[in-house]
Each structure stands twice: as C-alpha cells, then as structure tokens.
Design a protein around this motif. Sequence first.
Motif, PDB file in Angstrom:
ATOM      1  N   ALA B 310       0.886  -1.082  -0.031  1.00  0.00           N
ATOM      2  CA  ALA B 310       0.207  -0.154   0.008  1.00  0.00           C
ATOM      3  C   ALA B 310       0.843   1.455  -0.033  1.00  0.00           C
ATOM      4  O   ALA B 310       2.177   1.224   0.483  1.00  0.00           O
ATOM      5  CB  ALA B 310      -0.863   0.007   1.422  1.00  0.00           C
ATOM      6  N   PHE B 311       0.509   2.474  -0.595  1.00  0.00           N
ATOM      7  CA  PHE B 311       1.216   3.623  -0.633  1.00  0.00           C
ATOM      8  C   PHE B 311       0.391   4.695  -0.223  1.00  0.00           C
ATOM      9  O   PHE B 311      -0.758   4.839  -0.543  1.00  0.00           O
ATOM     10  CB  PHE B 311       1.461   3.801  -2.155  1.00  0.00           C
ATOM     11  CG  PHE B 311       2.428   4.931  -2.515  1.00  0.00           C
ATOM     12  CD1 PHE B 311       3.742   4.301  -2.667  1.00  0.00           C
ATOM     13  CD2 PHE B 311       1.998   6.133  -2.707  1.00  0.00           C
ATOM     14  CE1 PHE B 311       4.686   5.449  -2.953  1.00  0.00           C
ATOM     15  CE2 PHE B 311       2.925   6.910  -3.172  1.00  0.00           C
ATOM     16  CZ  PHE B 311       4.109   6.722  -3.112  1.00  0.00           C
ATOM     17  N   PHE B 312       0.917   5.500   0.687  1.00  0.00           N
ATOM     18  CA  PHE B 312      -0.069   6.427   1.346  1.00  0.00           C
ATOM     19  C   PHE B 312       0.406   7.744   1.062  1.00  0.00           C
ATOM     20  O   PHE B 312       1.631   8.239   0.952  1.00  0.00           O
ATOM     21  CB  PHE B 312       0.097   6.410   3.013  1.00  0.00           C
ATOM     22  CG  PHE B 312      -0.485   5.175   3.568  1.00  0.00           C
ATOM     23  CD1 PHE B 312      -1.504   4.294   2.599  1.00  0.00           C
ATOM     24  CD2 PHE B 312      -0.204   4.605   4.832  1.00  0.00           C
ATOM     25  CE1 PHE B 312      -2.180   3.304   3.223  1.00  0.00           C
ATOM     26  CE2 PHE B 312      -0.845   3.592   5.288  1.00  0.00           C
ATOM     27  CZ  PHE B 312      -1.803   2.845   4.456  1.00  0.00           C
ATOM     28  N   GLY B 313      -0.511   8.907   1.093  1.00  0.00           N
ATOM     29  CA  GLY B 313      -0.085  10.165   1.218  1.00  0.00           C
ATOM     30  C   GLY B 313      -0.580  10.744   2.488  1.00  0.00           C
ATOM     31  O   GLY B 313      -1.595  10.492   2.953  1.00  0.00           O
ATOM     32  N   SER B 357       2.634   9.994 -10.910  1.00  0.00           N
ATOM     33  CA  SER B 357       2.650   9.638  -9.508  1.00  0.00           C
ATOM     34  C   SER B 357       1.414   8.527  -9.316  1.00  0.00           C
ATOM     35  O   SER B 357       0.364   8.631  -9.935  1.00  0.00           O
ATOM     36  CB  SER B 357       2.509  10.865  -8.697  1.00  0.00           C
ATOM     37  OG  SER B 357       1.794  10.624  -7.305  1.00  0.00           O
ATOM     38  N   PRO B 358       1.688   7.793  -8.182  1.00  0.00           N
ATOM     39  CA  PRO B 358       0.360   6.755  -8.059  1.00  0.00           C
ATOM     40  C   PRO B 358      -0.850   7.542  -7.413  1.00  0.00           C
ATOM     41  O   PRO B 358      -1.832   6.824  -7.594  1.00  0.00           O
ATOM     42  CB  PRO B 358       1.043   5.715  -7.177  1.00  0.00           C
ATOM     43  CG  PRO B 358       2.180   6.281  -6.837  1.00  0.00           C
ATOM     44  CD  PRO B 358       2.664   7.448  -7.530  1.00  0.00           C
ATOM     45  N   SER B 410       5.674  -1.477  -9.320  1.00  0.00           N
ATOM     46  CA  SER B 410       5.943   0.159  -9.582  1.00  0.00           C
ATOM     47  C   SER B 410       5.733   0.938  -8.425  1.00  0.00           C
ATOM     48  O   SER B 410       6.500   1.920  -8.439  1.00  0.00           O
ATOM     49  CB  SER B 410       4.992   0.514 -10.909  1.00  0.00           C
ATOM     50  OG  SER B 410       3.898  -0.240 -10.915  1.00  0.00           O
ATOM     51  N   LEU B 411       5.060   0.392  -7.637  1.00  0.00           N
ATOM     52  CA  LEU B 411       5.005   1.449  -6.228  1.00  0.00           C
ATOM     53  C   LEU B 411       6.138   0.913  -5.576  1.00  0.00           C
ATOM     54  O   LEU B 411       6.939   2.385  -5.231  1.00  0.00           O
ATOM     55  CB  LEU B 411       3.706   0.760  -5.218  1.00  0.00           C
ATOM     56  CG  LEU B 411       2.287   0.972  -5.880  1.00  0.00           C
ATOM     57  CD1 LEU B 411       1.426   0.420  -4.649  1.00  0.00           C
ATOM     58  CD2 LEU B 411       2.258   2.513  -5.913  1.00  0.00           C
ATOM     59  N   TRP B 412       6.929   0.001  -5.465  1.00  0.00           N
ATOM     60  CA  TRP B 412       8.083  -0.039  -4.773  1.00  0.00           C
ATOM     61  C   TRP B 412       9.241   0.846  -5.679  1.00  0.00           C
ATOM     62  O   TRP B 412      10.401   1.612  -5.094  1.00  0.00           O
ATOM     63  CB  TRP B 412       8.851  -1.550  -4.828  1.00  0.00           C
ATOM     64  CG  TRP B 412       8.557  -2.149  -3.591  1.00  0.00           C
ATOM     65  CD1 TRP B 412       7.613  -3.202  -3.452  1.00  0.00           C
ATOM     66  CD2 TRP B 412       9.280  -1.890  -2.273  1.00  0.00           C
ATOM     67  NE1 TRP B 412       7.819  -3.451  -2.146  1.00  0.00           N
ATOM     68  CE2 TRP B 412       8.758  -2.734  -1.408  1.00  0.00           C
ATOM     69  CE3 TRP B 412      10.168  -0.913  -1.894  1.00  0.00           C
ATOM     70  CZ2 TRP B 412       9.028  -2.757  -0.057  1.00  0.00           C
ATOM     71  CZ3 TRP B 412      10.426  -0.852  -0.341  1.00  0.00           C
ATOM     72  CH2 TRP B 412       9.908  -1.964   0.281  1.00  0.00           C
ATOM     73  N   ALA B 413       8.983   1.037  -6.910  1.00  0.00           N
ATOM     74  CA  ALA B 413      10.200   1.748  -7.778  1.00  0.00           C
ATOM     75  C   ALA B 413      10.099   3.335  -7.153  1.00  0.00           C
ATOM     76  O   ALA B 413      11.131   3.856  -7.335  1.00  0.00           O
ATOM     77  CB  ALA B 413       9.780   1.541  -9.177  1.00  0.00           C
ATOM     78  N   TRP B 414       9.019   3.887  -6.739  1.00  0.00           N
ATOM     79  CA  TRP B 414       8.978   5.122  -6.203  1.00  0.00           C
ATOM     80  C   TRP B 414       9.813   5.362  -4.897  1.00  0.00           C
ATOM     81  O   TRP B 414      10.403   6.180  -4.671  1.00  0.00           O
ATOM     82  CB  TRP B 414       7.389   5.502  -5.798  1.00  0.00           C
ATOM     83  CG  TRP B 414       6.491   5.688  -7.088  1.00  0.00           C
ATOM     84  CD1 TRP B 414       5.899   4.840  -7.763  1.00  0.00           C
ATOM     85  CD2 TRP B 414       6.732   7.093  -7.834  1.00  0.00           C
ATOM     86  NE1 TRP B 414       5.514   5.400  -8.774  1.00  0.00           N
ATOM     87  CE2 TRP B 414       5.823   6.725  -9.085  1.00  0.00           C
ATOM     88  CE3 TRP B 414       7.336   8.365  -7.804  1.00  0.00           C
ATOM     89  CZ2 TRP B 414       5.668   7.608 -10.145  1.00  0.00           C
ATOM     90  CZ3 TRP B 414       6.998   9.256  -8.780  1.00  0.00           C
ATOM     91  CH2 TRP B 414       6.363   8.817  -9.860  1.00  0.00           C
ATOM     92  N   ARG B 415      10.119   4.193  -4.076  1.00  0.00           N
ATOM     93  CA  ARG B 415      10.882   4.260  -3.297  1.00  0.00           C
ATOM     94  C   ARG B 415      12.461   3.931  -3.381  1.00  0.00           C
ATOM     95  O   ARG B 415      13.185   4.621  -3.333  1.00  0.00           O
ATOM     96  CB  ARG B 415      10.543   3.346  -2.095  1.00  0.00           C
ATOM     97  CG  ARG B 415      11.406   3.102  -0.880  1.00  0.00           C
ATOM     98  CD  ARG B 415      11.888   4.244  -0.053  1.00  0.00           C
ATOM     99  NE  ARG B 415      12.911   4.030   0.805  1.00  0.00           N
ATOM    100  CZ  ARG B 415      14.239   4.132   0.515  1.00  0.00           C
ATOM    101  NH1 ARG B 415      14.564   4.570  -0.593  1.00  0.00           N
ATOM    102  NH2 ARG B 415      15.211   3.881   1.464  1.00  0.00           N
TER     103      ARG B 415
END
Lengths: 258, 556
Positions: B310-313, B357-358, B410-415
């Motif tokens: 999961a990816f949070f703002g 951005s996701p 792809s979410l991991w790629a943002w980190r």
Amino acid sequence: MSALRILVPVKRVIDYAVKPRVNKAQTGVETAGVKHSMNPFDELSVEESVRIREKKRAPGGVEDICVFSAGPPKAQDVLRTAMAMGADRAIHVDVKEGEDLEPLTVAKLLKAAAEQQKSNLVILGKQSIDDDANQTGQMLAGLLGWPQATQASNVEFGEGDTVSVTREVDGGVETVRAKLPLIITTDLRLNEPRYASLPNIMKAKKKPLEKKTLADFGISAEKRLKVLKVTEPPARQGGGKVEDVDGLISKLKELGAI
Amino acid sequence: MSGRPQLAPVLRRLRLARTARATPTSLSRQAALQQSLARPARCFSNSRSQCFQKTPAVAAGQAKFTSETYPDIKRDARFAQLTEDHVAYFRGLLGSESAVLDGVTNSNAADDIEPFNTDWMRKYRGHCQLVLKPGSTDEVSKILKYCNDNMLAVVPQGGNTGLVGGSVPVFDEIVINMSRMNQILEFDEVSGTLVAEAGCILEVADQFLASKGYIFPLDLGAKGSCHIGGNVSTNAGGLRLLRYGSLHGTVLGIEAVLADGTVVDDLCKLRKNNTGYDLKQLFIGAEGTIGIITKVSIQCPQRSPAQNVAFFGLESFDQVQLAFREAKGQLSEILSAFELMDEGSQALVRQVTGNKSPLEGQYPFYCLIETSGSNADHDSEKLGAFLEDVMEKGIVVDGTLAQDETQIKSLWAWREGITEALSHLGGTYKYDVSIPLKELYQLVEDTRARVDAAGLLGDTDDFPVRAVVGYGHMGDANLHLNVSTRRMDPRVEKVLEPFIYEWIAERQGSISAEHGLGVMKKKFIGYSRNPTMVGLMKNIKTTFDPNGILNPYKYL
Ligand SMILES: Cc1cc2nc3c(=O)[nH]c(=O)nc-3n(C[C@H](O)[C@H](O)[C@H](O)COP(=O)(O)OP(=O)(O)OC[C@H]3O[C@@H](n4cnc5c(N)ncnc54)[C@H](O)[C@@H]3O)c2cc1C
C-alpha cells in the motif's frame, strides 16, 4: 446522441508478472496457489470507459458502466478492482474453477448480457494473456450484428452517434468510423490505467455486484475444442561463458562463425 | 499482433525494466517484454526495478580524484610502489588473462581499469593501476600474503555500489575484486541455510532462493549489482530489516582471509554456537579493513507467498508516526516494510522518470507499507481493516493498494528509485543517519532552513542546491537526508558540516546507520563513538592487519 451504456467484460487471469507452469498432468497450467489479477487489456477497457465519463467525451454522456466477469468466485476480486477504478456495478457469472469457457461461449454469453443490460457499447480487451485467443470481441460483433473496431489506440465521439476509432495496424495506424451500437477492443497504447485509490477501494465494496449463473443467460458450457496436451517450450540451451576476448575469438573460430 | 514493434511503452507495466532473465511465457508477455527492453539506462534489478528512460544528466563528466577532494589525506610512504615484478607474480599466480587488469606495464589498460577506480556515485576516484580478480580462497590468500610481505596496499571490492567511498582506492592501492568468486555452494532446504561465495550477486542469490521457496533476508535497491560479501562487509540494512533483522543475526558463518594470508574458517552453519568470542561479527560491517570475506553462510527465511503493498499520502510527520504505530499494532507479524518518502524526493523521481505519481494529489509525506504472509485471504482481511481504520481516523489522506504484482513493483520503484534519480541530477550530499523517531524528519527541516538561510537553495541555476530531501527506512528509525546539488560549491559543505553531525550527536543518534564510514565519514566517527570505543577498534585493526595494508585511509 444516445447516452452510453457501456458493458466491460473483464477476466481474472494468472498475474502478468508470474511465470506460469505446466501442471503435472500436462492438461493445462498450474493455477492453484498462483497469484491472479485482472487481464491487463481489460484494465485498459475499464480505464477507457471511466475516462469517457470523467472527461465528458461522449456528447450524450455515460449512463452506466457495468463490468462483467464469468469465472470462479475469486473473479469477484477483479470486479471489485474494476469498480474501484470507477465502474458503477458488476455482474459475476459463476463458473466452476477449471471449467474454462471457450471464446465462442463467452461471446454468446456476452451477447445475452449486452441485450439484457441494454448496452450500446461493449469495450473488451483485444485478448486475454492466458489463452491469447483474440477472438471474443470479433465473435461478439458477429453474433450481435454490430460494427467492430479492434485494437483501438484512440477513441473519439462525434455527432449523431458516431465513434471514430484509431487502430494499430502494421506499419501505422488506421482510423475507422461507425455508429453505435459498437464493439471496441483495446490495445496497449490506448491509455495508462490508474491506481485504484484507497477511498475508491472502500467505496467499491459497497457497489452492487449481481451473482448469476450461465443458465440465467440460457448458456451451457459446451466444449468444441479438446486440449490434447500442454507442454513447456523446449528449454534454452545454456550458453557458455568465455574468459576474455581471446577466448571469444577462439570459440567463434571453433564454431566456424569467423 | 499488429503494430507491436512500434508500440511505445504506454501501459505502465511496460515501463518496468525487465531484463532477459525474466522468462517470457506467452506471446503477449513476450511482446510486452520486447517493448520494455527498448530503453535501458542503468538497471540494478530486474524485479522491482528502476530503469530510467532519460539518460543521466551528469554521467559524462569524469569524477574528481579523492586525493584532490581530500588534500589532507597523504599517501602512506610505507607502502611500496607497484613494479613489473609484482605484476609478473600476480600473473603467474592467477594465470588467466582476464583475472589481472594491468595498468602498470600496459598504458592502454586505463579505460579498462577506470570502472574499478570510480565509485557508483562518481564522487570518489582513485589512482589504481592494478585490478586482481581471484577465483578461489587460496588465490585470495596468496595475493594477500604477497602484498603483506611486500607492503602493497589493497582495496577489497564487491559490486562497487557502496555509498561512502570505501570500495575504491584513494591512491594506487591494488583493487581485489571478488566478482569471479560468485558460486552458490550449498543450500539446505530444511533449515534454509545458504552457503555462497562472497562475489555472488545479491539478486542472483535471491532468485536461487526463490526457486526453493526461500528469500534472502536482505533486500536493497542495488541488488542487481552488489555482492553478498559487500553486503556483509557493510552490514547493509536495506528494505526488510524491520522483518528479518540485521546481518549480525542472520549471518551464521564467514570464511575470510587476513592481511597475512591466514584463512579464517568460521563457516559455521549452526544457529547457535556459544563457544568463545564470536569473531565473525567483527567482519560484519568492517568494510574490508580487517580481512577479505570469501564465503558466507546465512540463515534464510521462508519466502512469503502472499504480498501486499500500500502507498499512502499523509499531511504531516505526526501522521506518519501515527500510521507507523497503527501499522505495527494492526498488521503486527505480517508487516515487512514501512518506508518513508517526502514530497521533495518524489518530485525528483517524477522529474527523472517522467512517470505519473500513483496518487492524484501531492502530499508532504508518503509511506510505503508492505505485508508478507502465508495466507493471502488472511492478510488481505487484516490489511483491509487497517486501511479502513487509518482512512477513517484521518491519519491517511489518500493512498492506493497494489492490485497486482506489476503494481507492487511499480509502487516499490517510487521508493527504490530515489537514490538513482538523485544520481542523474548532479552531485548529492548523502547523510544516512539514525535518530529517535519523533525527531527523525526535523533534521531535514532544520537542514533545509539552514541551506536556504545561506542563500544556497533555489529553483534556478543561480543556486547550487536544488533540493534538500528526506526518505528512508522509517521502521528502523533510519533517515536518508540528501542534499541534491547542481554543481560543486564549497559553501554547501561548510553549511552542512559539521552542523549535521553535531545535530545528530546532540540527540545521541548515529552518523552512519547503514552505509558505513569509508572515506566519507572516517573523521566523523567521534560524533557517534567515544574515545574508548575508537581506541579498542584501533587495537582490533592492528591485531588483524598489523601492516595496515587493508583498505587504508578509511574507516578509523
Ligand atoms: C541504489 C543503491 C541503494 C542502496 N540501498 C542501500 C540500503 O537500502 N541499505 C544499505 O545498507 N545500503 C544501501 N546501499 C549501499 C550498500 O552499502 C551497498 O549497496 C552494498 O551493501 C555494498 O555491496 P557491494 O558488493 O557493492 O560492496 P562495495 O561497494 O564493492 O564495497 C563496500 C565496502 O565493503 C568492502 N568489501 C566489499 N566486498 C568485500 C569482501 N568480500 N570482503 C571484505 N570487504 C569487502 C569494500 O572494501 C568497501 O569498503 C545502496 C546503494 C545503492 C547504489
């Protein structure tokens, strides 16, 4: 122009990133315990439908986006994902695990569904990445007697129920125009599917999901094709590693390449 | 399949770099693969990857010599100069042509040697003229004995991805590169104990383990290049420390060669062994200063079949801390990573990759949460309840949950892509620190304010500093403070140091949480260790390496 009632068939397939393995009996690929998700081409169809509504691209507006899946109970997961992306409601037709439907059966089922749901636009993936058949959309168009625009990379709406679709063809693109009702199949360049947002994932849990059976549509899962055997492609011959350039040259000489 | 060859990478899944190692399985998969193979920049990994489409902005320029950046460091006159005789000995010893890169007698070899002379960030560069690639422990032993007898200094080198300048020479030290010792030697499918040579690439080891249902207990952005010997030598922490713990716990045994050629065989495969001092621990994180690690045995956990990301703002760092507490409480045993990224770091990734951005909106902070468990239904239920809860309580403003494997990657790629994105934009001052959680992000804010007050931070070319960003392993209270610059400007370093080190020392933090000391932090060790400790460390160094030939000018 008529308001759009879009039907979007989606299929639950082995996840794109997972390497499928042939089962022991060589009758198909191993599905138990393997990660499944929505067929990537169907994600494009869902995304496109939602964008047509959000961007108000159709002069008559979008009245309904209904996602439809025939498969085991787990197929409801991909329906929920589609609703989280923005579809309004879902229909799940229960098919026993392993009792796969052939493209023609699916096309017949979709014909019945499109008629029942009074759809005037069906957006399908051009193929699903498990069987790669690339037939369902075309068969459905034939059965319904509707025009079809396959492999769409762009969809535009005009006056008087006309739709212009740009298609990917060898060496270029081709633009075709037809009137609703219409079948469109999607290709990779069409859009970039969104991530479902958390609030929408929550909302999707409460959107309506109807459960049906094949019999409700007057369809039976008869088979015309018989799978004889499924095997892995022959394993690649492992290459050798040379130590240095001289090693490479002598190897090439040995093989008669230079 | 019309039009396939000219397809642009439209579908986000196709953006992911997948190298030839990912086996194509059906026509459409294969096609997707071909498309994505089209544009590689630098690929570290073929699983969760960060292959950028733009060419590096700064890659062209030659790095400055470390000896010029650090004029205070002088070549130790006790070390001998390399001669033809030395080279002849090594040639005779290693035999194979490719195992010796010789710039001593062959002036054309400079280009071949350059990659071994310059570090990954192009920040450190040595004057090395000889690279040796031993193929066995015995060869390592003979090389070191000869070097010790002849007072030749050496630098042990793994994948050369270290971030503190430890893996490249300062002057003319010989590089001993471990890439030829890359074999997996043994795996016990019952206990999960893996034995491999030090030069084995982390991702290769992990893929081998994946085929057996196990996972390497360490994962990091450089996995496609770094060696497990290098990981152990830097005591790398990485993305899953939260779950699998530090290498001090997972490494069961080590085989290493001391400066005089003595082979230390402590390749224990037992989980428990309380017989005397646990000497192998000294090699973990020693950065090549007391011996060269040649083999590693390590305890590998079962690979979790079910994974979610999961990816949070989030609106504030207070919310980030709340989210972390809730995640620990509600996800407990399935939580496997909790990573933090600020908007500044994500803006840089967007700029370099051109990816969307996701999340729809922008938030000051983002978190990536990963769960790994054995039962997908159980995990999804837990995660679902957790997500609902943090949304309802208003801790998390927006977020997304990966719906498939490709989205997970792809979410991991943002980190994982942050380090690389930064490297494409110019020079970066990197600080890898550990501070008590509640003040973790304060350091970024204070540093930013300080750089800004000095008139060095801005959006145009008039300012040397592009951005001050923070990200890191929230779960381990480990922050990466990065100052991205447009060009070298001595004023920047003056503003940053010793300010940052003092700030950390005041809070009893660590000035090097996981990257180590190398050249970069050698002189700052006193901010985190008292004189007694440093004195003891020096004694250890002398005991293992009396002539000081192993990785000189660094660490202590
Ligand atoms: C994109 C990226 C992401 C990263 N992420 C993380 C992260 O999340 N967490 C983290 O902790 N680190 C991270 N790092 C830095 C990390 O320290 C290295 O990536 C890795 O652990 C070093 O391995 P290597 O094989 O490249 O070693 P090298 O860089 O070659 O060497 C590192 C040090 O170890 C010594 N050494 C290497 N091999 C041996 C050996 N066999 N025997 C004795 N000494 C040896 C060298 O002399 C040097 O001092 C990252 C780096 C990059 C580029």
